[in-house]
Design a protein around this motif. Structure first.
Motif, PDB file in Angstrom:
ATOM      1  N   HIS A 116       0.800  -1.270  -0.207  1.00  0.00           N
ATOM      2  CA  HIS A 116      -0.075   0.005   0.061  1.00  0.00           C
ATOM      3  C   HIS A 116       0.931   1.230   0.020  1.00  0.00           C
ATOM      4  CE1 HIS A 116       1.077   0.079   4.459  1.00  0.00           C
ATOM      5  NE2 HIS A 116       0.667   1.363   4.303  1.00  0.00           N
ATOM      6  N   ALA A 117       2.122   1.166   0.147  1.00  0.00           N
ATOM      7  CA  ALA A 117       3.000   2.196   0.394  1.00  0.00           C
ATOM      8  C   ALA A 117       4.450   1.925  -0.068  1.00  0.00           C
ATOM      9  CB  ALA A 117       2.909   2.894   1.729  1.00  0.00           C
ATOM     10  N   ILE A 118       5.441   2.952  -0.500  1.00  0.00           N
ATOM     11  CA  ILE A 118       6.599   2.807  -0.784  1.00  0.00           C
ATOM     12  C   ILE A 118       7.328   3.978  -0.128  1.00  0.00           C
ATOM     13  CG2 ILE A 118       6.345   1.370  -2.764  1.00  0.00           C
ATOM     14  CD1 ILE A 118       7.152   4.091  -4.439  1.00  0.00           C
ATOM     15  N   SER A 119       8.441   4.123   0.314  1.00  0.00           N
ATOM     16  CA  SER A 119       9.371   5.054   0.629  1.00  0.00           C
ATOM     17  C   SER A 119      10.462   5.518  -0.431  1.00  0.00           C
ATOM     18  CB  SER A 119       9.842   5.029   2.075  1.00  0.00           C
ATOM     19  OG  SER A 119      10.862   3.889   2.320  1.00  0.00           O
ATOM     20  N   LEU A 120      10.724   6.593  -0.694  1.00  0.00           N
ATOM     21  CA  LEU A 120      11.737   6.715  -1.633  1.00  0.00           C
ATOM     22  C   LEU A 120      12.833   7.805  -1.057  1.00  0.00           C
ATOM     23  CD1 LEU A 120       9.693   7.265  -5.038  1.00  0.00           C
ATOM     24  CD2 LEU A 120      11.241   5.376  -4.244  1.00  0.00           C
ATOM     25  N   SER A 121      13.950   7.889  -1.341  1.00  0.00           N
ATOM     26  CA  SER A 121      14.961   8.810  -0.816  1.00  0.00           C
ATOM     27  C   SER A 121      15.243   9.969  -1.782  1.00  0.00           C
ATOM     28  CB  SER A 121      16.407   8.126  -0.663  1.00  0.00           C
ATOM     29  OG  SER A 121      16.189   7.228   0.360  1.00  0.00           O
ATOM     30  N   LEU A 122      15.173  11.272  -1.234  1.00  0.00           N
ATOM     31  CA  LEU A 122      15.468  12.450  -2.119  1.00  0.00           C
ATOM     32  C   LEU A 122      16.447  13.212  -1.322  1.00  0.00           C
ATOM     33  CD1 LEU A 122      14.690  13.868  -4.815  1.00  0.00           C
ATOM     34  CD2 LEU A 122      13.044  15.246  -3.537  1.00  0.00           C
ATOM     35  N   ASP A 123      17.689  13.209  -1.709  1.00  0.00           N
ATOM     36  CA  ASP A 123      18.622  14.085  -0.645  1.00  0.00           C
ATOM     37  C   ASP A 123      19.092  15.456  -1.434  1.00  0.00           C
ATOM     38  OD1 ASP A 123      18.673  11.958   1.128  1.00  0.00           O
ATOM     39  OD2 ASP A 123      19.688  10.671  -0.326  1.00  0.00           O
ATOM     40  N   GLY A 124      18.333  15.982  -2.299  1.00  0.00           N
ATOM     41  CA  GLY A 124      18.629  17.011  -2.724  1.00  0.00           C
ATOM     42  C   GLY A 124      17.512  17.613  -3.843  1.00  0.00           C
ATOM     43  N   SER A 125      17.300  18.688  -4.186  1.00  0.00           N
ATOM     44  CA  SER A 125      16.460  19.204  -5.003  1.00  0.00           C
ATOM     45  C   SER A 125      16.882  19.437  -6.368  1.00  0.00           C
ATOM     46  CB  SER A 125      15.872  20.671  -4.656  1.00  0.00           C
ATOM     47  OG  SER A 125      16.935  21.788  -4.717  1.00  0.00           O
ATOM     48  N   THR A 126      18.102  19.108  -6.896  1.00  0.00           N
ATOM     49  CA  THR A 126      18.578  18.820  -7.907  1.00  0.00           C
ATOM     50  C   THR A 126      19.274  17.680  -8.390  1.00  0.00           C
ATOM     51  OG1 THR A 126      20.490  19.926  -7.688  1.00  0.00           O
ATOM     52  CG2 THR A 126      19.057  21.512  -8.015  1.00  0.00           C
ATOM     53  N   ALA A 127      19.343  17.054  -9.506  1.00  0.00           N
ATOM     54  CA  ALA A 127      20.313  16.092  -9.904  1.00  0.00           C
ATOM     55  C   ALA A 127      21.688  16.084  -9.275  1.00  0.00           C
ATOM     56  CB  ALA A 127      20.056  15.775 -11.340  1.00  0.00           C
ATOM     57  N   GLU A 128      22.226  17.436  -9.436  1.00  0.00           N
ATOM     58  CA  GLU A 128      23.729  17.271  -9.188  1.00  0.00           C
ATOM     59  C   GLU A 128      23.663  16.950  -7.674  1.00  0.00           C
ATOM     60  OE1 GLU A 128      27.191  20.921  -8.850  1.00  0.00           O
ATOM     61  OE2 GLU A 128      25.155  21.324  -9.350  1.00  0.00           O
ATOM     62  N   ILE A 129      22.847  17.627  -6.876  1.00  0.00           N
ATOM     63  CA  ILE A 129      23.167  17.600  -5.203  1.00  0.00           C
ATOM     64  C   ILE A 129      22.774  15.748  -4.986  1.00  0.00           C
ATOM     65  CG2 ILE A 129      22.285  18.055  -2.999  1.00  0.00           C
ATOM     66  CD1 ILE A 129      21.463  20.883  -4.393  1.00  0.00           C
ATOM     67  N   ALA A 150       3.953   5.837  -8.838  1.00  0.00           N
ATOM     68  CA  ALA A 150       3.596   5.377  -7.476  1.00  0.00           C
ATOM     69  C   ALA A 150       2.211   5.991  -7.182  1.00  0.00           C
ATOM     70  CB  ALA A 150       4.466   5.429  -6.603  1.00  0.00           C
ATOM     71  N   ARG A 151       2.236   7.189  -7.303  1.00  0.00           N
ATOM     72  CA  ARG A 151       1.124   8.069  -7.100  1.00  0.00           C
ATOM     73  C   ARG A 151      -0.115   7.726  -7.961  1.00  0.00           C
ATOM     74  NH1 ARG A 151       0.646  13.572  -5.760  1.00  0.00           N
ATOM     75  NH2 ARG A 151      -1.125  12.819  -4.390  1.00  0.00           N
ATOM     76  N   GLU A 152       0.159   7.691  -9.453  1.00  0.00           N
ATOM     77  CA  GLU A 152      -0.734   7.279 -10.308  1.00  0.00           C
ATOM     78  C   GLU A 152      -1.387   6.179 -10.137  1.00  0.00           C
ATOM     79  OE1 GLU A 152       1.511   7.702 -14.028  1.00  0.00           O
ATOM     80  OE2 GLU A 152       1.541   9.938 -13.715  1.00  0.00           O
ATOM     81  N   LEU A 153      -0.651   4.950  -9.489  1.00  0.00           N
ATOM     82  CA  LEU A 153      -0.959   3.743  -9.407  1.00  0.00           C
ATOM     83  C   LEU A 153      -1.853   3.750  -7.961  1.00  0.00           C
ATOM     84  CD1 LEU A 153       2.250   1.920 -10.173  1.00  0.00           C
ATOM     85  CD2 LEU A 153      -0.122   1.566 -11.390  1.00  0.00           C
TER      86      LEU A 153
END
Length: 391
Positions: A116-129, A150-153
């Motif tokens: 019912h859920a997943i968690s994803l990591s986002l460690d910066g607001s840009t691809a470089e970071i 995932a949200r669409e699903l």
């Protein structure tokens, strides 16, 4: 403060199982020190099913069961295990790595299997970071694509952000993306010196205070929480009391220039406020939380490398309820130093993982906390708002 719906000494709120340490990434902070190939000693499919049966035996409501890694998609039996857990009545979630394995088809199969859920990591607001921290090009794009899919699903998505020196001033940018793409939660994770993370420079206690107060502010526009930053619960209580008195929290809490910059940038985003702020949950290592490694060893946290037993030879329910390590960590009177003297100790308790990582003692004081016990100016309000805190 949100309390658990049941006695945390009887059953955990969440069980995280490290299905494998195999992962194609080489992230700079990796707790698991992930490697390309699977360990032949991993729990087998049958053993994993037995583990989930033990988790279900804790009773109703069942703990949330999260399959993490490494990269769980490195296990070919992942979908079968998700389905088995769902059929046992467990709320199933998966924490995949942002790799090319995270396809629309893979996410659809997870949903169909019962996740019912997943968690994803986002460690910066840009691809470089982000990609620089993950030491692999393309991860940023794969992560955002998987998030949207995932949200669409209809899968719920939690976003986790590891906070280190590489992204301190970028946190408002991450909040903007979380707001724009939507998530059930944004969790700011404070680094614990274990695995590869032991090689990264840490934050100062003063920087942590600034970050936690920024996360509190961000909770006005996104559902914000923390991981391994249990003093966020102290901050939430402090901010609530200060707001009631119309007091300047910057002056009262001695916040620094980092907080001022982060707050200013958050204000400049001009994001609409949420209808209600969700208080933090009272969960800590061994107190509502249990981690099972790929080899079956049981830990109060994935970042606290002390084993209390192994599910191959012992019952998970017995380990959680009766082992010396778990029962000890649920006793705030065992805490030492400033944590032991702190009036917030029963709702905070500090990161036991970070205390162990820096001192070798899981009961030592939280090294990344700047609060001095007794220094909060509204002690009477504290006792009225959170009587258990002012012990």
């Amino acid at each position: 403060m949100r309390r658990q719906r049941h006695d945390s000494a009887d059953r955990p709120f969440i069980v995280i199982w490290e299905a494998t340490q195999a992962c194609p990434l080489a992230c700079r902070h990796c707790r698991a020190e992930a490697r390309p190939d699977r360990n032949p000693g991993e729990l087998s499919t049958a053993e994993a099913r037995e583990l989930m049966a033990q988790v279900a035996s804790f009773g109703s409501p069942p703990p949330l069961f999260v399959i993490t890694g490494g990269d769980p998609f490195q296990r070919p039996d992942l979908y079968d295990l998700v389905q088995a857990g769902a059929e046992m009545g467990l709320p199933m979630a998966v924490s995949p790595s942002g790799t090319p394995t995270l396809t629309a088809d893979a996410l659809a199969r997870l949903k169909q299997a019962g996740a019912h859920a997943i968690s994803l990591s986002l460690d910066g607001s840009t691809a470089e970071i982000h990609d620089g921290f993950r030491a692999t090009s393309g991860v940023y794009g794969w992560t955002l694509d998987a998030w949207r899919t995932a949200r669409e699903l209809g899968l719920k998505v939690q976003i986790n952000t590891t906070v280190t020196g590489h992204n301190l001033d970028d946190l408002p940018g991450v909040v903007r993306i979380v707001h724009d793409l939507g998530a059930i939660a944004w969790s700011a994770f404070l680094l614990v010196p274990t695995g590869r993370g032991a090689l990264l420079p840490g934050l100062t206690a003063e920087q942590v205070e600034d970050v936690l107060n920024f996360v509190y502010d961000a909770g006005q526009v996104v559902p914000a929480r923390t991981t391994e930053a249990h003093h966020f619960r102290r901050v939430a209580v402090q901010r609530e009391i200060l707001a009631r008195h119309g007091a300047d929290h910057v002056a009262a809490l001695g916040l620094g220039p980092l907080y001022q910059r982060l707050r200013q940038r958050l204000t400049e985003l001009d994001l609409p406020p949420r209808r209600a702020r969700r208080p933090p949950m009272d969960v800590n290592a061994g107190r509502g939380f249990v981690f099972v490694s790929h080899l079956g060893s049981v830990h109060p946290s994935g970042f606290l490398p002390i084993s209390a037993g192994n599910v191959r030879t012992e019952s998970l329910t017995d380990i959680y309820r009766t082992s010396d390590l778990f029962t000890g960590l649920r006793d705030p009177d065992r805490l030492k130093g400033r944590c032991g003297a702190c009036e917030f100790r029963s709702i905070c308790g500090g990161s036991r993982s970070r205390a162990f990582g820096e001192t070798g003692d899981p009961y030592a004081e939280e090294p990344w906390c700047a609060y001095r016990p007794g220094s909060f100016p509204y002690q009477d309000d504290l006792r009225a708002l959170a009587p258990a805190a002012a012990g």
